[in-house]
Structures are given as C-alpha cells and as structure tokens.
Enzyme design. Structure first.
Site, PDB file in Angstrom:
ATOM      1  N   ASP A  13      46.748 -78.272  48.724  1.00  0.00           N
ATOM      2  CA  ASP A  13      47.579 -77.709  47.665  1.00  0.00           C
ATOM      3  C   ASP A  13      48.705 -78.639  47.224  1.00  0.00           C
ATOM      4  O   ASP A  13      49.787 -78.186  46.834  1.00  0.00           O
ATOM      5  CB  ASP A  13      48.155 -76.339  48.099  1.00  0.00           C
ATOM      6  CG  ASP A  13      47.073 -75.384  48.533  1.00  0.00           C
ATOM      7  OD1 ASP A  13      46.013 -75.394  47.896  1.00  0.00           O
ATOM      8  OD2 ASP A  13      47.276 -74.646  49.508  1.00  0.00           O
ATOM      9  N   LYS A  16      46.185 -81.749  43.691  1.00  0.00           N
ATOM     10  CA  LYS A  16      45.072 -82.678  43.453  1.00  0.00           C
ATOM     11  C   LYS A  16      44.376 -82.364  42.134  1.00  0.00           C
ATOM     12  O   LYS A  16      44.049 -83.253  41.358  1.00  0.00           O
ATOM     13  CB  LYS A  16      44.032 -82.588  44.594  1.00  0.00           C
ATOM     14  CG  LYS A  16      44.574 -82.979  45.938  1.00  0.00           C
ATOM     15  CD  LYS A  16      43.561 -82.723  47.035  1.00  0.00           C
ATOM     16  CE  LYS A  16      43.274 -81.265  47.283  1.00  0.00           C
ATOM     17  NZ  LYS A  16      44.407 -80.487  47.813  1.00  0.00           N
ATOM     18  N   GLY A  40      41.228 -74.331  46.013  1.00  0.00           N
ATOM     19  CA  GLY A  40      41.740 -73.662  44.823  1.00  0.00           C
ATOM     20  C   GLY A  40      42.550 -74.689  44.067  1.00  0.00           C
ATOM     21  O   GLY A  40      43.589 -75.129  44.550  1.00  0.00           O
ATOM     22  N   HIS A  41      42.046 -75.141  42.930  1.00  0.00           N
ATOM     23  CA  HIS A  41      42.715 -76.190  42.170  1.00  0.00           C
ATOM     24  C   HIS A  41      43.199 -75.617  40.841  1.00  0.00           C
ATOM     25  O   HIS A  41      42.412 -75.048  40.088  1.00  0.00           O
ATOM     26  CB  HIS A  41      41.778 -77.374  41.955  1.00  0.00           C
ATOM     27  CG  HIS A  41      41.403 -78.061  43.247  1.00  0.00           C
ATOM     28  ND1 HIS A  41      40.599 -79.165  43.312  1.00  0.00           N
ATOM     29  CD2 HIS A  41      41.758 -77.791  44.535  1.00  0.00           C
ATOM     30  CE1 HIS A  41      40.472 -79.546  44.584  1.00  0.00           C
ATOM     31  NE2 HIS A  41      41.152 -78.715  45.342  1.00  0.00           N
ATOM     32  N   GLN A 223      40.914 -79.883  49.947  1.00  0.00           N
ATOM     33  CA  GLN A 223      41.667 -79.868  51.205  1.00  0.00           C
ATOM     34  C   GLN A 223      42.480 -81.171  51.308  1.00  0.00           C
ATOM     35  O   GLN A 223      42.901 -81.687  50.295  1.00  0.00           O
ATOM     36  CB  GLN A 223      40.754 -79.652  52.424  1.00  0.00           C
ATOM     37  CG  GLN A 223      40.131 -78.264  52.474  1.00  0.00           C
ATOM     38  CD  GLN A 223      38.931 -78.105  51.579  1.00  0.00           C
ATOM     39  OE1 GLN A 223      37.994 -78.885  51.621  1.00  0.00           O
ATOM     40  NE2 GLN A 223      38.915 -77.084  50.748  1.00  0.00           N
TER      41      GLN A 223
END
Ligand code: GDP
Ligand code: IMO
Ligand code: MG
Length: 430
Positions: A13, A16, A40-41, A223
């Site tokens: 988080d 990225k 989750g991006h 990650q």
C-alpha cells in the site's frame, strides 16, 4: 525500450498502483507478475477513483495492453467482476491478456485460507482470506489448476477430481466441513470460460515481442519487499515473491531485460495484518491517528485499519538493495504536512544495546529491536498543489534530501496527493 519494475519497499500500500498508472503512459505493456486479488491498487484520475485488484494499473491508457502474468494467482470470478466494473466505466477490457500458465484460485483455497486462520487463533497471520497461500501451496505441490486447463474440460475435471481427493479429506476429516462437489465446481468454472477464452494468451511471447520492438514494458509489483515469502518477515508474509527479481519467474523476462527499477516508498510506514513492525506507533498515538485519517489508511481490499509508524529507513535501505532500485518514488508526503516535527528511523537498538543499521536476519531480534530516530522539522502547510520541487517548502525538500542521503538512491518522483497530476517530477528524473 527496456523493462521497468515498480516494487513496494515496505509492507504494501505504498502507492504502487498510482505510480504504475503515472508511468504507464509511456508503456505499451503493463504486466502483473505475482500476487492475486489480495492486492488493492488505487488510481485517482480527474477525481475519479479506480480500485483494482487483478487488472494491471496501466489499464486506463487505451494503448497499453494490461497483462496478467504467469506468476499471478487468479480468481476468475473476481477478474470478470473487475472487467465488468471497467466496462461499466467506459474502459475497454478486451485488451487485457491473461497468461495460460497463471494458476487458478479455487473456492476451496479461500475456504482453507479462512480455516487456517481460524485454527491459528492468536497466532493468525491476518491474511486477506482470498485463498492466496493455499493456491500458491498447490502450485508448489504441483496439484494446481491453471488458466489453460479451462480450455480443456476433460483435463480440468480430471485434475479437479484428483486434487479434491486430498482437499475433501482435509475439509471433512480435519476441519469437519462439507466436501466440495467436483461436478458442480467444474461446471461453475466452465461457465466462465467463454468470457475468459479470448483473453488467454502466451503472455511471455507478448512481453518479448514488445521488448524486441523497443517498446517499454512496465512490470507492476503487488504487495512489497517485507511481505516477500523469502525476504519478508516470515511467516507474516504473503505466499509469493514481490521483489523485483521475481519478474523473471512471474513474467518471463530475463535480468538483462530490466533497466529501471522504481522503489515506491511511502513517506511513513504502514502495515496490515500481523507481524513485527519496529517503528510502529503505539495504539491511540495522536500521530498514528493523524496518519490514518489524513492518509485514509484503511485497506482498499479488506477495509482494515492499517497499523502506522514513522518512516523506517533501515527497512527501506534493505529493500532498495534487494531490488537494486535505480530510483525512489516517494508517496504521501502531503499526509505529513500538519506535523511540527518528523521522526525517521535510521537504526535499531537491540535488547542487549547493540546498534543495527541493517535489518537483523534473526526474526527474534527483529521482534525486540527499538527504533533509533532522527528528528527533522515539519513544514506546517499544505503541499497538495506543488508542481515542481521548488514549490515544496524548504523543510519538505530537506525531508526528501535526507531520504536520498541515507538511502543512497535518488528520489525521482514525489506524490503530494492521490491524483495522477499530483506528482512532482524531480530534476533528476530521466
Ligand atoms: P498500492 O497497493 O501500493 O497500490 O497502494 P494502495 O492504493 O493500496 O494505497 C495507497 C493509498 O494512498 C491509495 O488510497 C491512494 O489513492 C493513496 N495515495 C497514493 N499516493 C498518494 C499521495 O501521494 N498522497 C496521498 N494523500 N494519497 C496517496
Ligand atoms: P498491495 O498490492 C498490504 C498482507 C496481508 C497479510 C499478509 C498475508 O495492495 O500492496 P495474504 O492474503 O497475501 O496471504 O496475506 O499479507 N497483504 C497485504 N498488505 N498490501 C497488500 O497488497 C497486501 N497483500 C497481502 O494483510 O498480512
Ligand atoms: Mg494496496
């Protein structure tokens, strides 16, 4: 044009997705090489928010082919739901390519992930319960089902029957659950195949075609370094290798194909889930609350409140080295704006008084170290509208320089807000 990797240097988080979106403008392919929908991006473009789990963050540019590489584990229902979401927002999702060698996440992986966590009790890892660990375990055990198996119903059913012999034994005898019905599950997955089939491709070939044509291939990590199965804080890690070197296995490029490696560093530290966190702020700390509130530090995916701490340069230095980062993209500097002074962890002190300026290899030591801080002045006003380095207050520039000096790697981008345009490009950016 060579390959470029975007890699997280902390516990995920870092932003990225946001930097992948920023850099993808120049790319022709954007490839995810590991992880699954545990990621989750978040992308924010013209005030519109996009939350992606499986689809690479280059998807917003129509000329970019988003590629889900062989190293990813894919829940096909989640992927299709994400494609529907994108289509619903006017983004053509037919360009996306899915590796035939990627492994499938099956419902029993998710169930086993939940059960493992429950049975671990207090020792739980705090996984996202998406079935990631069990799916990668089956891949290593050579009993996984792959995307290409969807194209051959007979093979799919045979493999499923075989693997369910063991899974159903575990589910019924160890966990006292109902067995999985092979025929029903095969039918459920086969029903998804017509929509997936046009996307399935030899993605390694696509990547090399682009590289051969001198096009830029962006490889997006999910990650981060300290969640890496080998290099992270094991066992409090994910079950894949997010480090930059894993693009070889997860996307099929060779080390010589990669020229640029962007380490994404959040201006402070967060972590979701269990595990050691040397620079963690105690629960209820007012700085921690401010970071959560201003940084919206709740999981994109699981909505869990993220644990927070000051920037830990001991970790970041280690990550920059492991990933051989050529540059740093610093995110969320704006979140720190109201703070009068900022602490940065530059070393650890062990139980016995020993000083460490690197991450100790022994986890028992990591669990007990105390952070050694240097204090830097804050700047005290908003920086969200900064466009160039000179627009940043002197103290913010000092913070950036301090990171560069300690880390020994140049900061080339600074995020001053979640929006794509809220990116300060530093003069040393190529
Ligand atoms: P990822 O998993 O590394 O892609 O990061 P996430 O998207 O899970 O979390 C990063 C969060 O910070 C998201 O909500 C982003 O919109 C937000 N974000 C990214 N960069 C910045 C920044 O420079 N400033 C602020 N305020 N928010 C940012
Ligand atoms: P992005 O790509 C932050 C964490 C989980 C848990 C551990 C193992 O958005 O940075 P898993 O479900 O992977 O077996 O969980 O890893 N985790 C993440 N934390 N960001 C992520 O992804 C994460 N993906 C997994 O919270 O501690
Ligand atoms: Mg995330």
């Amino acid at each position: 044009m060579p390959g470029a990797v975007i890699v997280g240097t902390q516990w995920g988080d870092e932003g990225k997705g946001r930097f992948t979106d920023y850099l993808a403008k120049e790319a022709s392919l954007c490839v995810r090489y590991q992880g699954g929908h545990n990621a989750g991006h978040t992308l924010v473009v013209d005030g519109e928010v996009f939350k992606l789990q499986l689809v690479p963050s280059g998807v917003l540019y129509p000329w970019v082919v988003p590629v889900i590489g062989n190293g990813v584990v894919v829940d096909p229902e989640v992927l299709l739901a994400e494609l529907d979401m994108l289509e619903g927002r006017g983004i053509d999702s037919r360009r996306i390519r899915l590796s035939g060698n990627a492994h499938l996440i099956m419902p029993y992986h998710q169930e086993l992930d939940r059960l493992n966590e429950r049975y671990l009790g207090k020792a739980k890892l705090g996984t996202t319960k998406r079935g990631i660990g069990p799916a990668y375990a089956d891949k290593a055990m050579r009993v996984g089902l792959r995307v290409q198996d969807l194209l051959d119903p007979k093979i799919f059913r045979e493999k499923l029957d075989l693997v369910l012999r063991e899974k159903n034994g575990v589910l019924t005898k160890v966990y006292n659950r109902l067995p999985v019905d092979a025929a029903a599950l095969a039918e459920q997955y086969m029903a998804l195949t017509p929509r997936l089939e046009p996307l399935i491709a030899d993605t390694v070939h696509l990547v090399h075609q682009a590289l051969d044509a001198q096009q830029w291939v962006l490889l997006e990590g999910a990650q981060a370094t300290f969640l890496d199965l080998d290099h992270g804080t094991y066992p409090f890690v994910t079950s894949s290798n997010p480090v930059a070197g894993a693009v070889g296995a997860g996307a099929g490029v060779g080390p010589r194909d990669v020229e640029r490696i962007v380490g994404v560093v959040k201006a402070y530290t967060t972590r979701v889930g269990s595990g050691p966190f040397p620079a963690e702020l105690p629960e209820g700390d007012s700085v921690g609350d401010l970071l959560v509130e201003r940084g919206a530090e709740y999981g994109t995916n699981t909505k869990r409140r993220r644990r927070t701490g000051w920037l830990d340069l001991v970790m970041v230095k280690h990550a920059l080295r492991l990933n051989t980062c050529t540059e740093i993209a610093l995110t969320k500097l704006d979140v720190l704006s109201p703070l009068r002074e900022l602490k940065v962890c530059v070393a650890y002190e062990g139980d016995d008084g020993a000083r460490y300026d690197h991450v100790p290899y022994h986890q028992s030591v990591v669990h007990k170290v105390r952070p050694v801080y240097e204090t830097l002045p804050g700047w005290g006003h908003d920086i969200e509208r900064a466009e160039r380095l000179d627009d940043l207050p002197a103290e913010a520039q000092q913070y950036v320089r301090f990171i560069e000096e300690v880390a020994g790697v140049a900061v080339t981008f600074v995020g001053v807000g979640p929006g794509r345009e809220q990116t300060v490009v530093l003069p040393r950016a190529a």
